[in-house]
Design a protein around this motif. Sequence first.
Motif, PDB file in Angstrom:
ATOM      1  N   TRP A 114       9.640  13.328   9.730  1.00 47.69           N
ATOM      2  CA  TRP A 114       9.509  14.543  10.252  1.00 47.69           C
ATOM      3  C   TRP A 114       9.394  14.553  11.748  1.00 47.69           C
ATOM      4  N   TYR A 115       8.721  13.444  12.488  1.00 47.79           N
ATOM      5  CA  TYR A 115       8.692  13.656  13.788  1.00 47.79           C
ATOM      6  C   TYR A 115       9.937  12.840  14.384  1.00 47.79           C
ATOM      7  N   HIS A 116      10.254  11.660  14.114  1.00 51.81           N
ATOM      8  CA  HIS A 116      11.377  10.885  14.473  1.00 51.81           C
ATOM      9  C   HIS A 116      12.685  11.682  14.159  1.00 51.81           C
ATOM     10  N   GLY A 117      12.784  11.863  13.072  1.00 45.42           N
ATOM     11  CA  GLY A 117      13.859  12.221  12.625  1.00 45.42           C
ATOM     12  C   GLY A 117      14.220  13.744  13.004  1.00 45.42           C
ATOM     13  N   ILE A 118      13.327  14.521  12.916  1.00 44.28           N
ATOM     14  CA  ILE A 118      13.551  15.997  13.180  1.00 44.28           C
ATOM     15  C   ILE A 118      13.164  16.479  14.596  1.00 44.28           C
ATOM     16  N   THR A 119      11.688  16.345  14.658  1.00 48.17           N
ATOM     17  CA  THR A 119      11.084  16.735  15.998  1.00 48.17           C
ATOM     18  C   THR A 119      11.912  16.132  17.332  1.00 48.17           C
ATOM     19  N   CYS A 120      11.944  14.963  17.227  1.00 50.11           N
ATOM     20  CA  CYS A 120      12.625  14.200  18.377  1.00 50.11           C
ATOM     21  C   CYS A 120      13.733  14.922  18.632  1.00 50.11           C
ATOM     22  N   GLN A 121      14.473  15.242  17.560  1.00 47.04           N
ATOM     23  CA  GLN A 121      15.941  15.662  18.039  1.00 47.04           C
ATOM     24  C   GLN A 121      15.843  16.792  19.011  1.00 47.04           C
ATOM     25  N   ASP A 149       0.786  -1.034  -0.018  1.00 48.64           N
ATOM     26  CA  ASP A 149      -0.012   0.110  -0.109  1.00 48.64           C
ATOM     27  C   ASP A 149       1.065   1.281   0.020  1.00 48.64           C
ATOM     28  N   VAL A 150       1.199   1.628  -1.249  1.00 51.18           N
ATOM     29  CA  VAL A 150       2.016   2.827  -1.258  1.00 51.18           C
ATOM     30  C   VAL A 150       1.585   4.145  -0.642  1.00 51.18           C
ATOM     31  N   LYS A 151       0.438   4.518  -0.527  1.00 51.91           N
ATOM     32  CA  LYS A 151      -0.199   5.734  -0.005  1.00 51.91           C
ATOM     33  C   LYS A 151       0.197   5.538   1.728  1.00 51.91           C
ATOM     34  N   ARG A 152      -0.086   4.335   2.126  1.00 53.90           N
ATOM     35  CA  ARG A 152       0.457   4.032   3.838  1.00 53.90           C
ATOM     36  C   ARG A 152       1.595   4.089   3.984  1.00 53.90           C
ATOM     37  N   SER A 153       2.695   3.680   3.092  1.00 54.78           N
ATOM     38  CA  SER A 153       3.795   3.740   3.224  1.00 54.78           C
ATOM     39  C   SER A 153       4.491   5.157   3.167  1.00 54.78           C
ATOM     40  N   ALA A 154       4.043   5.906   2.267  1.00 57.61           N
ATOM     41  CA  ALA A 154       4.124   7.290   2.076  1.00 57.61           C
ATOM     42  C   ALA A 154       3.893   8.209   3.016  1.00 57.61           C
ATOM     43  N   VAL A 155       2.849   7.757   3.920  1.00 55.52           N
ATOM     44  CA  VAL A 155       2.291   8.580   5.091  1.00 55.52           C
ATOM     45  C   VAL A 155       3.334   8.212   6.202  1.00 55.52           C
ATOM     46  N   LEU A 156       3.525   7.047   6.480  1.00 54.69           N
ATOM     47  CA  LEU A 156       4.230   6.637   7.258  1.00 54.69           C
ATOM     48  C   LEU A 156       5.761   6.915   7.316  1.00 54.69           C
ATOM     49  N   THR A 157       6.356   6.860   6.266  1.00 55.56           N
ATOM     50  CA  THR A 157       7.600   7.442   6.036  1.00 55.56           C
ATOM     51  C   THR A 157       7.776   8.992   6.272  1.00 55.56           C
ATOM     52  N   SER A 158       6.834   9.839   5.748  1.00 52.06           N
ATOM     53  CA  SER A 158       6.784  11.318   5.954  1.00 52.06           C
ATOM     54  C   SER A 158       6.644  11.388   7.513  1.00 52.06           C
ATOM     55  N   PHE A 159       5.650  10.773   8.153  1.00 57.57           N
ATOM     56  CA  PHE A 159       5.741  10.888   9.522  1.00 57.57           C
ATOM     57  C   PHE A 159       7.032  10.513  10.159  1.00 57.57           C
ATOM     58  N   CYS A 160       7.559   9.366  10.176  1.00 53.80           N
ATOM     59  CA  CYS A 160       8.748   9.050  10.840  1.00 53.80           C
ATOM     60  C   CYS A 160       9.982  10.075  10.285  1.00 53.80           C
TER      61      CYS A 160
END
Length: 135
Positions: A90-97, A77-88
């Motif tokens: 933004w949130y885990h890669g940038i915000t959590c820092q 499911d490409v849409k699901r993967s795109a959404v999860l990848t975007s969240f990870c």
Amino acid sequence: QVSLVRCLSFALCVALDCAMVGRVRSKFFITLRRLGTSYDGYLESRPLITNALTAGTLGFLGDVVCQLVVEGHPRLDVKRSAVLTSFCTWYHGITCQFVYASYDRVLPARILASLWQTGMSKAVLDVGVHLPFLY
């Protein structure tokens, strides 16, 4: 006598296989060490983009494994993967820092005196405040 010859030839084959595997392993580990060194360099020189790319990649790969292996979907499911990848990304890669860096400013200096107290305090802050209210 035949079994002794077979055992010796088997032992020789195993020894040769181990020698070949050792060469392949050493090349693999040398390459892995070089990649790790490069990655460490990027974490030092460009931490934000390196963390974002790492989090996005791990999120994408985790979702692919989850969809295709764990859940057994026939197609990705490409849409699901795109959404999860975007969240990870933004949130885990940038915000959590920035969130995790703020723990040193929020916690009192006396709590940060030992590694054990620092680790436990940050874990309590993360689990008690960050995860339930900000995640």
